[in-house]
Design a protein around this motif. Structure first.
Motif, PDB file in Angstrom:
ATOM      1  N   VAL A  57       7.173  -1.568 -18.307  1.00 48.15           N
ATOM      2  CA  VAL A  57       7.278  -0.121 -18.083  1.00 48.15           C
ATOM      3  C   VAL A  57       8.170   0.161 -16.873  1.00 48.15           C
ATOM      4  CG1 VAL A  57       5.981   1.942 -17.485  1.00 48.15           C
ATOM      5  CG2 VAL A  57       5.040   0.308 -19.141  1.00 48.15           C
ATOM      6  N   LEU A  58       7.936  -0.561 -15.772  1.00 44.59           N
ATOM      7  CA  LEU A  58       8.713  -0.326 -14.561  1.00 44.59           C
ATOM      8  C   LEU A  58      10.191  -0.605 -14.811  1.00 44.59           C
ATOM      9  CD1 LEU A  58       6.405  -1.742 -11.766  1.00 44.59           C
ATOM     10  CD2 LEU A  58       7.060   0.630 -12.144  1.00 44.59           C
ATOM     11  N   ARG A  59      10.448  -1.627 -15.609  1.00 46.05           N
ATOM     12  CA  ARG A  59      11.835  -1.982 -15.868  1.00 46.05           C
ATOM     13  C   ARG A  59      12.531  -0.891 -16.681  1.00 46.05           C
ATOM     14  NH1 ARG A  59      13.815  -7.841 -18.012  1.00 46.05           N
ATOM     15  NH2 ARG A  59      16.029  -7.349 -18.083  1.00 46.05           N
ATOM     16  N   ARG A  60      11.782  -0.294 -17.591  1.00 46.85           N
ATOM     17  CA  ARG A  60      12.354   0.804 -18.362  1.00 46.85           C
ATOM     18  C   ARG A  60      12.698   1.965 -17.435  1.00 46.85           C
ATOM     19  NH1 ARG A  60      11.900   2.378 -24.132  1.00 46.85           N
ATOM     20  NH2 ARG A  60      13.853   3.025 -23.219  1.00 46.85           N
ATOM     21  N   LEU A  61      11.929   2.105 -16.353  1.00 49.62           N
ATOM     22  CA  LEU A  61      12.180   3.179 -15.392  1.00 49.62           C
ATOM     23  C   LEU A  61      13.172   2.744 -14.323  1.00 49.62           C
ATOM     24  CD1 LEU A  61       8.496   4.358 -14.991  1.00 49.62           C
ATOM     25  CD2 LEU A  61      10.291   5.452 -16.333  1.00 49.62           C
ATOM     26  N   ASP A  62      13.803   1.570 -14.539  1.00 51.89           N
ATOM     27  CA  ASP A  62      14.849   1.101 -13.630  1.00 51.89           C
ATOM     28  C   ASP A  62      14.350   0.655 -12.263  1.00 51.89           C
ATOM     29  OD1 ASP A  62      17.186   0.829 -14.881  1.00 51.89           O
ATOM     30  OD2 ASP A  62      17.840   2.912 -14.625  1.00 51.89           O
ATOM     31  N   TYR A  63      13.119   0.206 -12.183  1.00 50.89           N
ATOM     32  CA  TYR A  63      12.647  -0.340 -10.912  1.00 50.89           C
ATOM     33  C   TYR A  63      13.032  -1.816 -10.843  1.00 50.89           C
ATOM     34  CZ  TYR A  63       9.879   3.694  -9.584  1.00 50.89           C
ATOM     35  OH  TYR A  63       9.498   4.935  -9.184  1.00 50.89           O
ATOM     36  N   PRO A  64      13.624  -2.260  -9.732  1.00 52.24           N
ATOM     37  CA  PRO A  64      13.896  -3.692  -9.607  1.00 52.24           C
ATOM     38  C   PRO A  64      12.569  -4.423  -9.334  1.00 52.24           C
ATOM     39  CG  PRO A  64      14.513  -2.565  -7.592  1.00 52.24           C
ATOM     40  CD  PRO A  64      14.026  -1.505  -8.547  1.00 52.24           C
ATOM     41  N   LEU A  65      12.342  -5.541  -9.989  1.00 54.53           N
ATOM     42  CA  LEU A  65      11.052  -6.225  -9.823  1.00 54.53           C
ATOM     43  C   LEU A  65      11.143  -7.454  -8.937  1.00 54.53           C
ATOM     44  CD1 LEU A  65       9.810  -5.727 -13.437  1.00 54.53           C
ATOM     45  CD2 LEU A  65       8.865  -4.718 -11.374  1.00 54.53           C
ATOM     46  N   ALA A  66      12.354  -7.963  -8.751  1.00 50.85           N
ATOM     47  CA  ALA A  66      12.499  -9.139  -7.881  1.00 50.85           C
ATOM     48  C   ALA A  66      11.917  -8.897  -6.485  1.00 50.85           C
ATOM     49  CB  ALA A  66      13.959  -9.552  -7.803  1.00 50.85           C
ATOM     50  N   PRO A  67      12.138  -7.716  -5.890  1.00 57.01           N
ATOM     51  CA  PRO A  67      11.560  -7.516  -4.549  1.00 57.01           C
ATOM     52  C   PRO A  67      10.035  -7.631  -4.529  1.00 57.01           C
ATOM     53  CG  PRO A  67      13.252  -5.882  -4.972  1.00 57.01           C
ATOM     54  CD  PRO A  67      13.030  -6.607  -6.268  1.00 57.01           C
ATOM     55  N   ALA A  68       9.379  -7.204  -5.605  1.00 65.11           N
ATOM     56  CA  ALA A  68       7.915  -7.326  -5.643  1.00 65.11           C
ATOM     57  C   ALA A  68       7.512  -8.788  -5.658  1.00 65.11           C
ATOM     58  CB  ALA A  68       7.361  -6.616  -6.876  1.00 65.11           C
ATOM     59  N   VAL A  69       8.260  -9.584  -6.409  1.00 68.05           N
ATOM     60  CA  VAL A  69       7.954 -11.016  -6.487  1.00 68.05           C
ATOM     61  C   VAL A  69       8.183 -11.675  -5.128  1.00 68.05           C
ATOM     62  CG1 VAL A  69       8.616 -13.173  -7.578  1.00 68.05           C
ATOM     63  CG2 VAL A  69       8.437 -11.104  -8.945  1.00 68.05           C
ATOM     64  N   LEU A  70       9.283 -11.276  -4.480  1.00 72.27           N
ATOM     65  CA  LEU A  70       9.561 -11.796  -3.144  1.00 72.27           C
ATOM     66  C   LEU A  70       8.429 -11.436  -2.188  1.00 72.27           C
ATOM     67  CD1 LEU A  70      12.101 -12.825  -1.213  1.00 72.27           C
ATOM     68  CD2 LEU A  70      11.967 -10.460  -0.483  1.00 72.27           C
ATOM     69  N   ALA A  71       7.967 -10.184  -2.289  1.00 77.19           N
ATOM     70  CA  ALA A  71       6.964  -9.705  -1.335  1.00 77.19           C
ATOM     71  C   ALA A  71       5.638 -10.431  -1.502  1.00 77.19           C
ATOM     72  CB  ALA A  71       6.768  -8.201  -1.493  1.00 77.19           C
ATOM     73  N   ILE A  74      17.716   2.129  -3.276  1.00 80.22           N
ATOM     74  CA  ILE A  74      16.916   1.661  -2.142  1.00 80.22           C
ATOM     75  C   ILE A  74      15.468   2.142  -2.167  1.00 80.22           C
ATOM     76  CG2 ILE A  74      16.704   1.746   0.375  1.00 80.22           C
ATOM     77  CD1 ILE A  74      19.814   1.512   0.358  1.00 80.22           C
ATOM     78  N   PRO A  75      15.214   3.443  -2.422  1.00 81.26           N
ATOM     79  CA  PRO A  75      13.787   3.841  -2.475  1.00 81.26           C
ATOM     80  C   PRO A  75      13.002   3.043  -3.503  1.00 81.26           C
ATOM     81  CG  PRO A  75      15.217   5.779  -2.467  1.00 81.26           C
ATOM     82  CD  PRO A  75      16.108   4.592  -2.592  1.00 81.26           C
ATOM     83  N   LYS A  76      13.618   2.756  -4.639  1.00 83.40           N
ATOM     84  CA  LYS A  76      12.911   2.001  -5.662  1.00 83.40           C
ATOM     85  C   LYS A  76      12.688   0.553  -5.217  1.00 83.40           C
ATOM     86  CE  LYS A  76      13.802   4.638  -9.826  1.00 83.40           C
ATOM     87  NZ  LYS A  76      14.642   4.849 -11.006  1.00 83.40           N
ATOM     88  N   THR A  77      13.659  -0.010  -4.500  1.00 83.73           N
ATOM     89  CA  THR A  77      13.495  -1.368  -3.970  1.00 83.73           C
ATOM     90  C   THR A  77      12.326  -1.414  -3.003  1.00 83.73           C
ATOM     91  OG1 THR A  77      15.868  -1.691  -4.137  1.00 83.73           O
ATOM     92  CG2 THR A  77      14.655  -3.252  -2.772  1.00 83.73           C
ATOM     93  N   ILE A  78      12.272  -0.399  -2.115  1.00 79.22           N
ATOM     94  CA  ILE A  78      11.203  -0.383  -1.117  1.00 79.22           C
ATOM     95  C   ILE A  78       9.845  -0.245  -1.799  1.00 79.22           C
ATOM     96  CG2 ILE A  78      10.224   0.963   0.790  1.00 79.22           C
ATOM     97  CD1 ILE A  78      13.104   1.459   1.714  1.00 79.22           C
ATOM     98  N   LEU A  79       9.803   0.607  -2.817  1.00 77.83           N
ATOM     99  CA  LEU A  79       8.539   0.770  -3.532  1.00 77.83           C
ATOM    100  C   LEU A  79       8.112  -0.554  -4.166  1.00 77.83           C
ATOM    101  CD1 LEU A  79       6.794   3.464  -4.634  1.00 77.83           C
ATOM    102  CD2 LEU A  79       7.301   2.171  -6.697  1.00 77.83           C
ATOM    103  N   SER A  80       9.095  -1.243  -4.711  1.00 77.47           N
ATOM    104  CA  SER A  80       8.801  -2.523  -5.348  1.00 77.47           C
ATOM    105  C   SER A  80       8.269  -3.532  -4.330  1.00 77.47           C
ATOM    106  CB  SER A  80      10.072  -3.039  -6.021  1.00 77.47           C
ATOM    107  OG  SER A  80       9.857  -4.273  -6.612  1.00 77.47           O
TER     108      SER A  80
END
Lengths: 323, 504
Positions: free
Chosen positions: B430-444, B166-172
């Motif tokens: 890079v973010l993906r290698r660090l396991d950040y989900p990127l879909a939320p950023a695209v949604l945002a 969740i923290p990573k989702t929120i950051l994204s």
């Protein structure tokens, strides 16, 4: 093959022909790519409708060898569109349908570095008046009722319009000070959204152009109360003007086409001829009438002078707004 | 009954030889325009608008609507086969379509996308036919507070998903919101976040720029890195029997997503300012949330392909509704169609249904026919698209790169966007290698620019009082649901903590 040859010839001869009168050259210059037809507002508003109508007339009579491709750039009260023209790498194929934010936005945001006198005048297609509208369900049918209602709500009377500092906010601010009203102003990204939210009663009143409110006026959803034109409009003979009611103010939105800074004289002449042709068509004349717009035809020099006076007028109006 | 006879005569109009031909051409052209990264239905309709002067108005709008439909189907194709969203409306399709393709199940993903699109389009057509006038007033009752509440709900579906970090989702999400805020502020007209005074930022960061960067370039880098120590994905095969089997599997494993996408898509589509892109993203989020196996999403589940694909088709029909009943475009593409109607001498607005009944019903009839045509043509082309995937990745990777750059340039014709795409691509890797989900950023970045002005308009309406989101009859319940969804994971987390305390 013949086309390439002609383009090549035209280009190689351009230097030699530099001294020939512009009119002769105008016949020679032709767009080589689709024309970026930038619109200074979001989809659905007055400027957008006009741009699309112009495009349709050009298509119907096959007036251009390359299409006009509408490109809505409504952001930042038109600043997005102005910057787009300022920064374009292809000024000969970039033209803009303007509103009065052509004057106000560079004034309000001097840091953009836009000097409208560097733009290329092409055509003044007409000017669009403003009307004060309320929703039918409000029961308001006269200006007196409107003033009474707005005063009674102590600043909670909600009016919608285009971006802060743009045409609608200027008209509303002037009206509010003339009638000593306090209203809450909600800015939208275009006249289309404003018209929709009056029909949906999200806002209580607007100052849409007749063309923007036309659909909902015809269906009876919105009621016109006051015109900001010099004289009563033929399409709205029963609507009094602000002048009749004793306030020395009228306001129109310009519907002009301008070219990007740095457009070549040949290209400018081509577009001036093109838009003169469009202006003179039956369709455009009928459109002016059906949308209650007024003609205000000007040549390129007159347009430049008009820009100067409009910039001064708006400087004063904006100063009043802020003061 | 009257509606049925109107619809029947409308279909007859659509089935006239000329109109039928226009539908077939329009759908095919649309399919390929949609499949080209960067080019979407907006570009297709805008470019082909002038051609329609050669035919009568009813034929012209039928043609353009067919392109619109075809493009909605086509967008899924490059999302699945190459991992580059073919159009903004198909970004959510990459979330699960691409993983499926990497598992060698591209044909399943493509068949699912086609079937879901068909169902979404058909459901929307039926709702449209039956309830158009009623729904028009629903669309009008959505003011700024309602739209903001809906956007909040959309974000909630992404935050409230169990399983993800969740923290990573929120950051994204925050990252996407910040990128979405770049450029001119709609309310005050002032420029914001113009980094290093680069004028390119004044125009804002386009959603497609981020999506192509993340999913085109980022995905390509990711695949290159992965395939260093791993065999290439199994080359997909395509037979008629295989396609039938795929269709059966798509139905079995994708019906849930299809159902959710069809309904959400239509209602988001009819709302002003929304359109098919938010609809597809929201449907994906809701489908994941309602799923019993949310952890499958993002790893290649047919439901994750079906939900956004059903939604974008459903929404494109939905966005025709405010256009035809109110004269207000529900999406950028319908704004151009609306311009077309003015060109053909029709006055869009509340009276169009009455005064131009034959035109309107001919168009509605054509929706049904276009939808069937699009399904058949799309299925017929699937083997061709699969064949593309059989190329070795050493050939595909440069192709993806070229398509991403060319597609990004085609959308705005601005070199600045290409640099952004490359930067976003590398950052995404890079973010993906660090396991950040990127879909939320695209949604945002899609929803942020809708949510922010409506939030501020609402607060202006209420003189700054946030209770406006709770007291209005439509906005209230939506806001409450959204808040519950946002805080649900937090409550679960606390409960789990308490249980852990007890056991120790």
């Amino acid at each position: 093959m013949s086309i390439t040859k002609r383009v090549f010839l035209t280009m190689s001869c351009a230097g030699l022909l530099a001294t020939t009168p512009m009119a002769a050259l105008a016949q020679d210059w032709q767009p080589r790519r689709p024309i970026d037809f930038v619109i200074m507002a979001g989809p659905g508003g007055g400027a957008d409708q006009i741009a699309r109508f112009i495009q349709s007339v050009a298509e119907r009579y096959d007036l251009t060898n390359r299409p006009l491709v509408p490109n809505n750039q409504g952001g930042g009260s038109g600043a997005e569109a102005l910057l787009h023209l300022n920064n374009t790498s292809d000024p000969d194929h970039t033209i803009l349908v303007t509103l009065n934010s052509f004057f106000t936005t560079p004034l309000r945001q001097a840091n953009l570095g836009i000097d409208i006198q560097t733009f290329t005048p092409i055509a003044m297609m007409g000017v669009d008046p403003f009307i004060l509208w309320v929703h039918r369900d409000s029961g308001i049918t006269t200006m007196d009722q409107f003033v009474e209602q707005a005063r009674s709500m102590n600043g909670e009377y909600v009016m919608g319009g285009t971006g802060t500092g743009q045409e609608d906010s200027i008209v509303i601010a002037f009206m509010a000070s003339a009638y000593d009203l306090e209203v809450t102003y909600i800015p939208y990204d275009g006249g289309g959204a404003v018209a929709r939210d009056l029909a949906g009663q999200q806002v209580m009143a607007t100052v849409n152009n007749p063309s923007e409110a036309k659909g909902f006026f015809e269906s009876g959803d919105v009621v016109p109360l006051l015109a900001f034109s010099d004289e009563r409009m033929p399409g709205f003979p029963d609507v009094p003007t602000l002048r009749e009611l004793g306030h020395d103010f009228s306001y129109y939105n310009q519907r002009a086409v301008v070219g990007a800074p740095g457009m070549s004289d040949e290209a400018a002449a081509y577009y001036q001829t093109l838009f003169t042709q469009i202006y003179e068509t039956e369709e455009w004349q009928a459109y002016l009438e059906s949308e209650s717009m007024s003609p205000l035809w000007m040549d390129a020099e007159e347009q430049r002078r008009y820009w100067e006076t409009q910039v001064e007028t708006h400087r004063a109006l904006l100063a009043q707004l802020d003061g | 009954m009257e509606i049925l006879s109107l619809l029947g005569s409308g279909m007859l109009v659509a089935l006239q030889p000329l109109n039928l031909l226009l539908i077939l051409i329009g759908v095919t052209v649309g399919l390929f325009i949609g499949a080209m990264p960067g080019l979407g239905s907006v570009n297709g309709v805008a470019i082909l608008l002038p051609i329609t002067f050669l035919v009568p108005p009813s034929g012209a709008i039928i043609f353009l609507a067919a392109i619109y439909y075809g493009a909605m189907y086509g967008g899924a194709i490059s999302s699945i086969t190459l991992g580059i969203p073919g159009a903004s409306t198909a970004v959510a399709t990459t979330f699960d379509g691409r993983p499926l393709a990497r598992q060698g199940r591209a044909s399943l993903a493509l068949v699912t996308a086609a079937l879901a699109s068909f169902v979404g389009g058909t459901v929307a057509n039926v709702i449209f036919t039956a309830f158009a006038p009623v729904l028009a007033s629903v669309a009008l009752s959505f003011g700024p507070p309602e739209i903001f509440a809906l956007m909040l709900l959309a974000f909630a579906t992404f935050v409230g998903l169990g399983g993800d970090d969740i923290p990573k989702t929120i950051l994204s999400i925050c990252l996407g919101l910040v990128l979405g805020a770049v450029g001119f502020d709609q309310i005050s007209g002032a420029p914001r976040l113009v980094l290093f005074d680069i004028t390119g930022f004044l125009q804002g960061i386009g959603f497609l720029v981020l999506a192509i960067g993340v999913y085109g370039i980022g995905e390509m880098l990711w695949t290159i890195e992965q395939s260093r120590d791993e065999a290439e994905s199994t080359p997909p095969k395509m037979t008629a029997r295989g396609m039938v089997a795929d269709a059966a599997e798509a139905t079995r494993r994708g019906w849930r997503g299809t159902a959710i996408g069809s309904c959400i898509g239509f209602f988001v589509g009819i709302l002003p300012a929304a359109g098919a892109t938010p609809a597809s993203l929201m449907s994906y989020g809701v489908a994941k949330m309602m799923s019993r196996n949310p952890q499958d999403y993002g790893r290649g589940t047919p439901d994750g392909v079906a939900a956004p694909e059903a939604a974008n088709n459903s929404a494109s029909t939905g966005s025709m509704l405010p256009m035809l009943t109110l004269g207000i475009p529900g999406s950028p593409t319908t704004a151009i169609l609306l311009g077309g109607m003015v060109i053909w001498g029709l006055t869009p607005g509340p009276r169009l249904f009455i005064e131009e009944s034959e035109f309107v019903w001919g168009l509605i009839g054509s929706f049904y026919i276009s939808n069937i045509a699009a399904l058949i043509i799309n299925l017929a082309f699937i083997p061709v698209f699969i064949w593309m995937l059989r190329m070795p990745f050493t050939i595909l990777a440069p192709m993806i790169f070229v398509l991403s750059v060319a597609g990004g340039y085609a959308a705005t014709r601005d070199m600045f966007d290409i640099w952004l795409i490359l930067i976003f691509g590398i950052a995404a890797f890079v973010l993906r290698r660090l396991d950040y989900p990127l879909a939320p950023a695209v949604l945002a970045i899609v929803l942020g620019p809708i949510a922010e002005p409506t939030l501020r308009q609402s607060l202006l309406l209420s003189q700054g009082d946030p209770s406006i989101f709770f007291t209005r009859p439509v906005a209230g319940p939506i806001t409450v649901i959204a808040l519950i969804l946002i805080f649900l994971p937090l409550v679960k987390l606390l409960q789990r903590g308490r249980k852990a305390d007890k056991t120790t």
